[in-house]
Design a protein around this motif. Structure first.
Motif, PDB file in Angstrom:
ATOM      1  N   ALA A   1       5.258  24.742   9.052  1.00  0.00           N
ATOM      2  CA  ALA A   1       5.576  24.426   7.834  1.00  0.00           C
ATOM      3  C   ALA A   1       6.201  23.332   7.133  1.00  0.00           C
ATOM      4  N   ASP A   2       5.427  22.373   7.812  1.00  0.00           N
ATOM      5  CA  ASP A   2       5.852  20.803   7.218  1.00  0.00           C
ATOM      6  C   ASP A   2       3.697  20.836   6.790  1.00  0.00           C
ATOM      7  N   SER A   3       2.922  22.039   6.899  1.00  0.00           N
ATOM      8  CA  SER A   3       1.687  21.388   5.696  1.00  0.00           C
ATOM      9  C   SER A   3       1.868  21.948   4.492  1.00  0.00           C
ATOM     10  N   LEU A   4       2.916  22.670   4.276  1.00  0.00           N
ATOM     11  CA  LEU A   4       3.606  23.241   2.412  1.00  0.00           C
ATOM     12  C   LEU A   4       3.997  22.322   2.166  1.00  0.00           C
ATOM     13  N   LEU A   5       4.626  21.167   2.528  1.00  0.00           N
ATOM     14  CA  LEU A   5       6.431  20.412   2.008  1.00  0.00           C
ATOM     15  C   LEU A   5       4.976  18.894   1.588  1.00  0.00           C
ATOM     16  N   LEU A   6       4.472  19.413   2.232  1.00  0.00           N
ATOM     17  CA  LEU A   6       2.777  17.584   1.810  1.00  0.00           C
ATOM     18  C   LEU A   6       1.948  18.320   1.150  1.00  0.00           C
ATOM     19  N   GLY A   7       2.201  18.441   0.088  1.00  0.00           N
ATOM     20  CA  GLY A   7       1.520  18.912  -1.277  1.00  0.00           C
ATOM     21  C   GLY A   7       0.665  17.823  -1.590  1.00  0.00           C
ATOM     22  N   PRO A   8      -0.280  18.433  -2.792  1.00  0.00           N
ATOM     23  CA  PRO A   8      -1.013  17.200  -3.126  1.00  0.00           C
ATOM     24  C   PRO A   8      -0.399  16.505  -4.358  1.00  0.00           C
ATOM     25  N   SER A   9       0.913  16.966  -4.300  1.00  0.00           N
ATOM     26  CA  SER A   9       2.192  15.789  -5.598  1.00  0.00           C
ATOM     27  C   SER A   9       2.215  14.433  -3.841  1.00  0.00           C
ATOM     28  N   VAL A  10       2.556  14.741  -3.198  1.00  0.00           N
ATOM     29  CA  VAL A  10       3.530  13.839  -2.618  1.00  0.00           C
ATOM     30  C   VAL A  10       2.400  12.925  -1.973  1.00  0.00           C
TER      31      VAL A  10
ATOM     32  N   LEU B   1       0.621  16.921  15.832  1.00  0.00           N
ATOM     33  CA  LEU B   1      -0.740  16.043  14.685  1.00  0.00           C
ATOM     34  C   LEU B   1      -1.866  15.898  14.784  1.00  0.00           C
ATOM     35  N   VAL B   2      -2.625  16.892  15.529  1.00  0.00           N
ATOM     36  CA  VAL B   2      -3.512  16.689  15.816  1.00  0.00           C
ATOM     37  C   VAL B   2      -4.064  18.438  14.683  1.00  0.00           C
ATOM     38  N   GLN B   3      -3.130  19.377  14.726  1.00  0.00           N
ATOM     39  CA  GLN B   3      -3.255  20.519  13.295  1.00  0.00           C
ATOM     40  C   GLN B   3      -2.699  19.491  12.099  1.00  0.00           C
ATOM     41  N   LEU B   4      -2.173  18.460  12.158  1.00  0.00           N
ATOM     42  CA  LEU B   4      -1.404  18.205  10.990  1.00  0.00           C
ATOM     43  C   LEU B   4      -2.561  17.709  10.719  1.00  0.00           C
ATOM     44  N   LYS B   5      -3.361  16.672  10.946  1.00  0.00           N
ATOM     45  CA  LYS B   5      -4.571  15.974  10.956  1.00  0.00           C
ATOM     46  C   LYS B   5      -5.698  16.259  10.275  1.00  0.00           C
ATOM     47  N   GLN B   6      -6.102  17.625  11.424  1.00  0.00           N
ATOM     48  CA  GLN B   6      -7.142  18.139  11.164  1.00  0.00           C
ATOM     49  C   GLN B   6      -6.485  19.334   9.916  1.00  0.00           C
ATOM     50  N   GLY B   7      -5.251  19.555   9.413  1.00  0.00           N
ATOM     51  CA  GLY B   7      -5.310  20.395   8.341  1.00  0.00           C
ATOM     52  C   GLY B   7      -5.112  19.496   6.932  1.00  0.00           C
ATOM     53  N   VAL B   8      -4.199  19.008   6.620  1.00  0.00           N
ATOM     54  CA  VAL B   8      -3.537  18.260   5.007  1.00  0.00           C
ATOM     55  C   VAL B   8      -3.660  17.311   5.003  1.00  0.00           C
ATOM     56  N   LEU B   9      -4.093  16.590   6.194  1.00  0.00           N
ATOM     57  CA  LEU B   9      -4.209  15.031   6.623  1.00  0.00           C
ATOM     58  C   LEU B   9      -5.549  14.509   7.165  1.00  0.00           C
TER      59      LEU B   9
ATOM     60  N   THR C   1       0.813  -1.323  -0.089  1.00  0.00           N
ATOM     61  CA  THR C   1      -0.338  -0.007   0.388  1.00  0.00           C
ATOM     62  C   THR C   1       0.678   1.056   0.426  1.00  0.00           C
ATOM     63  N   PRO C   2       0.862   2.383  -0.958  1.00  0.00           N
ATOM     64  CA  PRO C   2       1.587   3.346  -0.972  1.00  0.00           C
ATOM     65  C   PRO C   2       1.383   4.206   0.252  1.00  0.00           C
ATOM     66  N   ALA C   3       3.143   4.830   0.570  1.00  0.00           N
ATOM     67  CA  ALA C   3       3.139   5.707   1.938  1.00  0.00           C
ATOM     68  C   ALA C   3       4.057   6.424   1.619  1.00  0.00           C
ATOM     69  N   VAL C   4       3.854   7.563   2.979  1.00  0.00           N
ATOM     70  CA  VAL C   4       4.727   8.865   3.238  1.00  0.00           C
ATOM     71  C   VAL C   4       5.229   8.345   4.288  1.00  0.00           C
ATOM     72  N   VAL C   5       6.261   8.800   4.107  1.00  0.00           N
ATOM     73  CA  VAL C   5       7.286   8.601   5.624  1.00  0.00           C
ATOM     74  C   VAL C   5       7.770  10.181   6.444  1.00  0.00           C
ATOM     75  N   LEU C   6       7.049  10.396   7.484  1.00  0.00           N
ATOM     76  CA  LEU C   6       7.868  11.511   7.682  1.00  0.00           C
ATOM     77  C   LEU C   6       8.817  11.415   9.538  1.00  0.00           C
TER      78      LEU C   6
END
Length: 558
Positions: free
Chosen positions: A467-476, A501-509, A424-429
């Motif tokens: 800053a990390d939200s900018l790195l996690l765009g649609p292409s990623v 974790l909460v900010q990341l989940k409620q935002g780009v994830l 399954t495709p995954a992205v590692v932070l």
């Protein structure tokens, strides 16, 4: 295969039993059992969903067989289904009795004061319509609020009722009875109830429509009870209906309102039953100082068909349609249910691991004879662990269980298709301050071997949500799910990290699963974390309290 809510609950419960530290079976024995189940499936034609449901069929047989004749023989899905059925019956009875009792009080006519049509219509037609409109409005609001701020107050009330009030009520009844239906020792039943309540965060949204169905069942049978009580009363007793108002309401105005309300059935119901005529409306008007002595009986009894048809059209039928719609919506949600959480991925890995680790020689019919293959001790040890009776054979030959039914896929030992998707495709932070490229390269094979994850991309992060939200765009993130955050297990879950974790989940994830992968420090030789690790348990308990079921804590096994 059609997925049911009880299947999800039973599957999760049986997986939780396997992962308990006090389980009687070792991890190797559980893995061997799951591999044996996998070999007996027609797995080449199955996706992951059907693979898990087929595993569930086999696993249920083993669970009931191991429970024995005196053990607790109920799974959470079955217990919840029984609670739901009995709750529906209780609410149906309560609604019918309350509706009939209330309508009898309204129709208590003693020959001096007729039943007030306006008041009767408001209580038994208008009030149900208002509650129905509020329910539909709440559903619309909930549809938009789910993408903004969760499920709202009504969802919280649903969770409290379903996960606490009903199970506690059932538990009290069973305690007062002094015995359980199936087990004199109530520990098994308590364990199942605790499991149902513990899944409040993970599966709460799946229980929304069932509870809405229960509430609609009460409203439906209330209106049916009122309708039945009205028909019984007008059939076997003399009831007079009339209208009166202090306001300047003319008979023509009242008749126009009646004609408007009766439009849904006016075309297919005889005129005598569709509603009172203008003359009958005039003849049933009650003037307090004149009394009813001069009013004609035909005018006073002309209202009951209109009132009954109003209850049927505006109270009974809409609620029945709402129940059908709720059942349809529930099935649509179940059809879209994704088995992405780690507990399901672990099972798929365990079942498919013989294909990945050993290969074709492990498949049935191609196992080498250990006695004839001394030159390959590694393969010999692998094949010896797979010899012996199959799961279906064990189920058939258990003492006292000769008549145990075998699932429809039992006995089918078909080679697994080589085009089956195993990754399954995954992205590692990876926090840039800790994980360099060489350290991350050690993680890739572990994720593939333990979770069947194909690492699509590794993103170096600074643990700054903006800053990390900018790195996690649609292409990623496109096509990747889950997103795996590498986290050293020894570091405590401090407030700042949880906020991240909460900010990341409620935002780009917001539409992705976020895994917190617990591992040892990168310089450690063994990156695995034991299941008894205290720091890992602290992480699991802390993250579970965040209230985000899509944020899961996983660990690399030693």
């Amino acid at each position: 295969m059609t997925l049911k809510l009880s299947d999800i609950m039973d599957l999760d419960y049986l997986l939780a039993l396997d992962e308990r530290p006090e389980t009687a079976d070792s991890a190797d024995a559980i893995a061997e059992r799951d591999r044996e189940i996998f070999r007996q499936m027609d797995a080449g034609k199955m996706n992951d969903r059907n693979l898990l449901l087929s595993w569930l069929d086999f696993r249920k047989l083993l669970f009931f067989d191991q429970a024995g004749p005196s053990g607790f023989r109920r799974l959470p899905g079955q217990v919840f289904s029984q609670i739901f059925v009995w709750a529906a019956r209780g609410l149906s009875l309560a609604g019918a009795v309350s509706g009939m009792a209330l309508v009898y009080a309204f129709l208590a006519y003693h020959g001096t004061r007729p039943v007030n049509v306006a008041l009767f219509f408001c209580v038994f037609v208008l009030v149900p319509v208002v509650f129905l409109v509020l329910t539909l409005a709440g559903l619309v609001v909930r549809h938009f609020r789910r993408t903004i701020s969760g499920n709202g107050i009504f969802f919280s009330l649903v969770s409290v009722f379903l996960f606490h009030m009903v199970p506690k009520a059932v538990e009290k009844v069973w305690k007062k009875s002094g015995k359980s239906i199936t087990d004199p020792d109530h520990s098994g039943f308590h364990d199942v109830l605790f499991f149902i309540r513990s899944r409040k965060q993970a599966y709460g949204y799946l229980f929304f429509w069932p509870l809405l169905t229960l509430l609609s069942v009460f409203a439906l049978f209330f209106s049916l009870g009122a309708l039945g009580g009205t028909l019984f009363r007008v059939t076997f007793s003399d009831v007079a209906f009339g209208w009166q108002s202090t306001l300047s309401a003319t008979p023509s105005t009242v008749h126009g309102l009646v004609s408007l309300i009766s439009l849904p059935w006016a075309a297919w119901v005889p005129d005598a039953l569709a509603g009172p005529t203008l003359t009958q409306v005039e003849g049933s008007r009650i003037i307090l100082k004149q009394g009813i002595a001069e009013l004609a009986t035909t005018d006073l009894v002309s209202w009951w068909p209109f009132l009954c048809l109003s209850m049927l059209c505006y109270a009974v039928v809409p609620r029945l349609l709402l129940i059908i719609g709720a059942a349809t919506a529930q099935q649509l949600i179940l059809n879209r249910f994704e088995f992405h959480p780690p507990r399901f991925r672990r099972l798929i890995v365990r079942m498919k691991s013989p294909v990945m680790d050993i290969g074709y020689t492990e498949l049935p019919g191609n196992r080498p004879d250990p006695e004839n293959s001394p030159e390959n001790p590694d393969l010999q040890g692998a094949t010896e662990s797979s010899t012996g009776p199959t799961c279906s054979e064990k189920a058939r030959h258990r003492p006292g269980r000769a008549d145990t039914p075998v699932p429809r896929d039992a006995g089918k030992e078909t080679a697994v298709s080589t085009d089956m998707t195993l990754g399954t495709p995954a992205v590692v932070l990876a926090p840039a301050s800790v994980w360099d490229r060489n350290a991350v390269d050690r993680i890739r094979p572990l994720l593939g071997r333990q979770f069947l994850l194909d690492v699509k991309q590794v993103v170096s992060i600074a643990l700054d949500p903006d800053a990390d939200s900018l790195l996690l765009g649609p292409s990623v993130l496109d096509g990747a799910d889950p997103v795996v955050l590498l986290q050293e297990v020894w570091q405590p879950p401090i407030r700042g990290l949880l906020h991240y974790l909460v900010q990341l989940k409620q935002g780009v994830l917001r539409d992705k699963n976020l895994w917190v992968l617990l591992i040892q420090a990168p310089d450690e030789e063994n990156l695995g974390v034991a299941d008894t690790d205290r720091d890992a348990r602290v992480w699991q308990e802390t993250v579970s309290r965040l209230g985000h079921p899509d944020i899961q804590v996983e660990r690399i096994r030693p």
